[in-house]
Design an enzyme around this catalytic site. Sequence first.
Site, PDB file in Angstrom:
ATOM      1  N   GLY A 152       0.801  -1.207   0.000  1.00 49.74           N
ATOM      2  CA  GLY A 152       0.000   0.000   0.000  1.00 49.74           C
ATOM      3  C   GLY A 152       0.835   1.257   0.000  1.00 49.74           C
ATOM      4  CB  CYS A 153       1.464   3.674   2.675  1.00 46.59           C
ATOM      5  SG  CYS A 153      -0.302   3.910   3.038  1.00 46.59           S
ATOM      6  CB  VAL A 154       6.011   0.772   1.396  1.00 44.37           C
ATOM      7  CG1 VAL A 154       7.438   0.641   0.850  1.00 44.37           C
ATOM      8  CG2 VAL A 154       6.045   0.909   2.910  1.00 44.37           C
ATOM      9  CB  SER A 157       5.772   6.314  -0.529  1.00 44.23           C
ATOM     10  OG  SER A 157       4.652   6.602   0.277  1.00 44.23           O
TER      11      SER A 157
END
Length: 213
Positions: A152-154, A157
């Site tokens: 998700g966020c990794v 990013s």
Amino acid sequence: MAEDLNADYHKAGFGGRLAFGKSPALLIIDVVDAYLLPDSPLYAGVEAALASNARLLQAARKAGIPVILTNVVYQAGVGGRDGGVFYRKVPALKAFQEGSPLGAFPKEITPIEGEIVLSKQYASAFFGTPLASTLRAMGVDTVIMGGFSTSGCVRASALDALQHGFIPFVVREASGDRDERVQEANLFDLQAKYAEVVSEAQALDLIAGAASA
């Protein structure tokens, strides 16, 4: 099978290498209690990744390289409207309502004076935040990153780091997810297309090298 997959991707022209830059920063993404407390609905069993992030953080502090931490915060009383469609798609994000203890940083990575904390509402640490301009103002060219979750966020990013012109180095042991199959698939794809996936040991060596440069 893994060898066949690697060979197939290599033959197709994926998996080029990005050189580590001259001015790195450490980005720790959403390492908060929501993923670490067993009674949390988002608990993911990622304690080993927490420990890896803590070691990276200590190394970055010792080396004097910039440290940025992110968390997720949704304004209380607005029904998640500041999270838009993402909030509607992932009901678990209710855990990050403003004031929730699940959004707190664990003691191992509590920010200290001089470290930037960015609160976000979407997956990428870059989306809707001043991260890109902050990194540019500091002269950063490379972002070492870990956190939750890898898929998700990794991942989001790392992709946005690349698209903003920063070299993303994702640390394998410092990136945690709910399932090993999801973890490995996303790390494979990140390495093939968007980032350099490195071990914690490699990342620590790179951070130490940045201190002596």
